[in-house]
Design an enzyme around this catalytic site. Structure first.
Site, PDB file in Angstrom:
ATOM      1  N   ASP A   1      25.483  41.075  40.317  1.00 60.70           N
ATOM      2  CA  ASP A   1      25.409  42.105  41.341  1.00 60.70           C
ATOM      3  C   ASP A   1      23.937  42.259  41.724  1.00 60.70           C
ATOM      4  O   ASP A   1      23.074  42.238  40.844  1.00 60.70           O
ATOM      5  CB  ASP A   1      25.914  43.424  40.803  1.00 60.70           C
TER       6      ASP A   1
ATOM      7  N   HIS B   1      27.220  45.261  32.516  1.00 57.80           N
ATOM      8  CA  HIS B   1      28.159  46.266  32.984  1.00 57.80           C
ATOM      9  C   HIS B   1      29.576  45.860  32.557  1.00 57.80           C
ATOM     10  O   HIS B   1      29.895  44.667  32.458  1.00 57.80           O
ATOM     11  CB  HIS B   1      28.068  46.421  34.497  1.00 57.80           C
TER      12      HIS B   1
ATOM     13  N   ASP C   1      32.522  45.623  33.801  1.00 59.26           N
ATOM     14  CA  ASP C   1      33.395  44.715  34.554  1.00 59.26           C
ATOM     15  C   ASP C   1      32.969  43.254  34.453  1.00 59.26           C
ATOM     16  O   ASP C   1      33.648  42.375  34.987  1.00 59.26           O
ATOM     17  CB  ASP C   1      33.501  45.152  36.022  1.00 59.26           C
ATOM     18  N   HIS C   2      31.877  42.997  33.747  1.00 62.49           N
ATOM     19  CA  HIS C   2      31.404  41.615  33.579  1.00 62.49           C
ATOM     20  C   HIS C   2      31.454  41.134  32.128  1.00 62.49           C
ATOM     21  O   HIS C   2      31.274  39.948  31.883  1.00 62.49           O
ATOM     22  CB  HIS C   2      29.977  41.491  34.104  1.00 62.49           C
TER      23      HIS C   2
END
Length: 304
Positions: free
Chosen positions: A212, A63, A65-66
């Site tokens: 996550d 994702h 944001d990673h």
């Protein structure tokens, strides 16, 4: 000894006072990163960390944001005059995404060596490039895409006992060799082993990182007795429970429950939603579930 810095605590979007989730860990002058969201190299500069020390990079999932900080980080490392290869470990499902991100870097003065990790089973391997005593273990998590968590376990040498060495007549020049695990032979033919000149063994240092994911029972065993458990907590409000579970995330309370059941020594929360402006307001409630929880902030550091 492991020096740990939580570079960012944000999920989804960076905020002016909150970088995206990334973890820095340094052992004897060599460092690794877990995840690389937008602006990771900026966060490192903000908290006084050197990119030249990075030897290994680990990604949990693909994702944005990673991983979208990867091109900037690789280019910044190149500007630090690096020529040695850099090892990057990624889930199998991330190969195409990571290669696409790297394509915008153009020329790098060093080789990026990609290592794939299985998405659906745990693996364990030595991180010799950091320290021969460091072991990395993975766990499959349950998110909206394939995702893995990481354990860092650093075996500690027993404490050397000079009094025992002196009593056995071992010359000082042999002490370092004995402490490193080798036996030595004295002039009279006596063989002295490490166990004869050290005190009891020490437990390995353990850092567990999971984000996550849903709050899986498997995480409890994975984080068992962790010296530092770093786990996501998107929200602290119970009314967000259903929507977070549907998206493959957990609440702060879920993380505290996992830490309590795992017998972790301390818990740092991370990966807060950008809509969660003041996560610290839940701290008193969270301590009722797990006393040693810290509602972390960017740049939090500890030496284990």
């Amino acid at each position: 000894m492991i020096d740990v810095c939580l570079l960012g605590t944000g999920g989804m979007l960076p905020l002016k006072d909150r970088f995206l989730t990334s973890l820095y860990a340094e052992i004897n002058g060599k460092a690794l990163l877990i995840d690389c969201g937008e602006g990771t190299q900026v966060a490192m500069g903000e908290f006084g960390l050197k990119m030249s020390k990075i030897e290994m990079l680990f990604i949990t999932h693909c994702h944005a944001d990673h991983v979208t900080g990867l091109p900037g980080l690789l280019l910044s490392i190149g500007n630090c005059s690096r020529t040695e290869p850099l090892d990057v470990y990624i889930p199998e499902s991330c190969v195409d995404t990571i290669k696409s991100l790297m394509s915008v870097c153009g020329y790098l003065p060093y080789e990026v060596v990609l290592h794939t990790l299985p998405d659906n089973e745990s693996v364990s391997f030595k991180a010799d490039k950091i320290d021969e005593m460091l072991t990395i273990t993975t766990i499959p998590l349950k998110h909206s895409v394939e995702c893995i968590g990481y354990n860092l376990e650093l075996t500690q040498k027993p404490v050397f006992a000079p009094d025992k060495a002196k009593a056995l007549g071992v010359p000082v020049q042999f002490w370092k060799k004995l402490h490193s695990g080798e036996s030595v032979t004295l002039d009279d033919g006596t063989v002295v082993t490490t166990g004869q000149v050290t005190n009891e063994a020490r437990n390995a240092l353990k850092v567990t990182y999971t984000t996550d994911s849903l709050p899986l029972d498997e995480i409890v065993g994975f984080a068992e007795n962790a010296d530092l458990f770093i786990c996501e907590g998107m929200y602290g409000s119970a009314d967000k429970k259903q929507s977070m579970n549907e998206k493959g995330h957990m609440l702060m309370q879920d993380a505290c429950d996992l830490a309590s059941r795992a017998g972790a020594k301390r818990l740092w929360l991370t990966h807060y939603s950008p809509a969660e402006k003041e996560p610290a307001e839940y701290e008193n409630e969270l301590k009722q579930i797990f006393e040693n929880v810290e509602v972390s902030v960017d740049g939090m550091k500890i030496t284990l």
